[in-house]
Motif scaffolding. Sequence first.
Motif, PDB file in Angstrom:
ATOM      1  N   GLU A 221     -21.101  29.839 -23.009  1.00 18.13           N
ATOM      2  CA  GLU A 221     -20.319  29.340 -21.915  1.00 18.13           C
ATOM      3  C   GLU A 221     -20.454  27.876 -21.426  1.00 18.13           C
ATOM      4  O   GLU A 221     -19.751  27.301 -21.006  1.00 18.13           O
ATOM      5  CB  GLU A 221     -20.500  30.106 -20.606  1.00 18.13           C
ATOM      6  CG  GLU A 221     -19.910  31.550 -20.369  1.00 18.13           C
ATOM      7  CD  GLU A 221     -20.480  32.161 -19.402  1.00 18.13           C
ATOM      8  OE1 GLU A 221     -20.556  31.541 -18.136  1.00 18.13           O
ATOM      9  OE2 GLU A 221     -20.619  33.554 -19.404  1.00 18.13           O
ATOM     10  N   ARG A 223     -21.634  25.627 -23.583  1.00 13.61           N
ATOM     11  CA  ARG A 223     -20.927  24.780 -24.705  1.00 13.61           C
ATOM     12  C   ARG A 223     -19.329  24.410 -24.223  1.00 13.61           C
ATOM     13  O   ARG A 223     -19.021  23.289 -24.235  1.00 13.61           O
ATOM     14  CB  ARG A 223     -20.886  25.262 -25.937  1.00 13.61           C
ATOM     15  CG  ARG A 223     -22.575  25.325 -26.553  1.00 13.61           C
ATOM     16  CD  ARG A 223     -22.599  25.534 -28.161  1.00 13.61           C
ATOM     17  NE  ARG A 223     -21.653  26.791 -28.600  1.00 13.61           N
ATOM     18  CZ  ARG A 223     -22.537  27.884 -28.671  1.00 13.61           C
ATOM     19  NH1 ARG A 223     -23.966  27.950 -28.256  1.00 13.61           N
ATOM     20  NH2 ARG A 223     -22.045  29.051 -29.078  1.00 13.61           N
ATOM     21  N   THR A 224     -18.720  25.406 -23.610  1.00  8.22           N
ATOM     22  CA  THR A 224     -17.260  25.489 -23.603  1.00  8.22           C
ATOM     23  C   THR A 224     -17.314  24.415 -22.339  1.00  8.22           C
ATOM     24  O   THR A 224     -16.240  23.563 -22.023  1.00  8.22           O
ATOM     25  CB  THR A 224     -16.683  26.920 -23.324  1.00  8.22           C
ATOM     26  OG1 THR A 224     -17.029  27.691 -24.294  1.00  8.22           O
ATOM     27  CG2 THR A 224     -15.406  26.928 -22.730  1.00  8.22           C
ATOM     28  N   LEU A 227     -17.456  20.801 -23.435  1.00  4.09           N
ATOM     29  CA  LEU A 227     -16.167  20.354 -24.096  1.00  4.09           C
ATOM     30  C   LEU A 227     -15.271  19.948 -22.771  1.00  4.09           C
ATOM     31  O   LEU A 227     -14.573  19.020 -22.948  1.00  4.09           O
ATOM     32  CB  LEU A 227     -15.768  21.378 -25.002  1.00  4.09           C
ATOM     33  CG  LEU A 227     -16.368  21.728 -26.224  1.00  4.09           C
ATOM     34  CD1 LEU A 227     -15.678  22.946 -26.948  1.00  4.09           C
ATOM     35  CD2 LEU A 227     -15.947  20.615 -27.109  1.00  4.09           C
ATOM     36  N   GLU A 228     -15.218  20.848 -21.791  1.00  2.00           N
ATOM     37  CA  GLU A 228     -14.094  20.636 -20.775  1.00  2.00           C
ATOM     38  C   GLU A 228     -14.686  19.225 -19.986  1.00  2.00           C
ATOM     39  O   GLU A 228     -13.623  18.665 -19.352  1.00  2.00           O
ATOM     40  CB  GLU A 228     -14.071  21.662 -19.552  1.00  2.00           C
ATOM     41  CG  GLU A 228     -13.409  22.751 -20.349  1.00  2.00           C
ATOM     42  CD  GLU A 228     -13.542  24.208 -19.867  1.00  2.00           C
ATOM     43  OE1 GLU A 228     -13.259  25.335 -20.097  1.00  2.00           O
ATOM     44  OE2 GLU A 228     -14.153  24.146 -18.483  1.00  2.00           O
TER      45      GLU A 228
END
Length: 367
Positions: A221, A223-224, A227-228
Amino acid sequence: MKFDAAILRDDTDRMAIEAVELANLRDEEVLVRVVACGICHSDIAIRDGKYPCERPLILGHEGSGIVERVGSAVTKVKAGDKVVLSFTFCGHCPSCDDNQPAYCHEFGPLNTSGRRADGSSALTLNGEPVGGHFFGQSSFSRYSVANVRNVVKVRADAPLEMLGPFGCGIQTGAGAVLNSLSAKPGDKIAIFGGGGVGLSAVMAAKLAGCSQILLSEPNAERRTLGLELGATDVIDPLSTPDLTAKLMEISNGGFDIIFDTSGIPAVVNDGFVALAPRGRLGIVAFKELDSAAIINLVSTISLGRSLHGICEGDAIPDEFIPFLVDRFMEGEFPADRLMKFYDFKDLNQALDDQDHGIVVKPVIRMS
Ligand SMILES: [Zn+2]
Ligand SMILES: [Zn+2]
């Protein structure tokens, strides 16, 4: 004047909300009505007894609030001003004279003893002194006694409840990238760890115009979220058997900057040898007081690599926090994406949730 504060006593890691009394406010002190306070790793480390700090004690060092009243020598802020509370410093040692307050020669006793420089406290609990000056603020409390040096006035239109973490964790991550490691457009940067400090570093790297921003973080979560917030690449270090080789491959020859927030010596070692020539590795965390990393002398010398110890992102809080708040208000530094809000009565739960990695940046709302 009496008010509620979260008291940490001996032999427990649970804080209890109890009424404390303001015994006195000195000439250079500022009484702040706390609106919110973030939770930072040092709160948990002290709660868990990893570092000695006299109890009973009030933790909390990412406070934000409104000035209630000021001591007679204070002209920097006045009643009604919105402020963020940051770390404190002595103001007259060689580092303070050099405008480097994060390396104040008195940083340790002033910030982690819970007391003023002379060992006293402004607050009492049932008539006995209670540590009310942790990081110059002890903000797990409805009111905080800060020092004129560590109150930072912020713009009136900013949402105060989101600004407390700018005083430590966010300042540390963003300052490491922008101040300590001098990230510039086109730099390749790798950030180890996607907690509050690491993700603040990701946002700062984007702000600096870095061309490659890698986040190494085991939690999917996070890592996501990375990225955002601006990461261009993410890896899971737990499923990367040869971290150095992977870093060299992704960066095509090494990173200009690596910023470690993991505090794991083996990870720091692996990162150091994935630096490009003249690359610099910044460290802000450690697991144990005797943690040590290995530096190969030959490659350090021949490639001009360097290791930077970083405290509080080399920030001058009065300058850096308003700068970050401006970026936040302009939508370029969305620090609110890291936060989850808790009521004051749920403080123990909030610390547990951060400790267990359930939330990146818990923020306690006082009302
Ligand atoms: Zn902190
Ligand atoms: Zn100093």
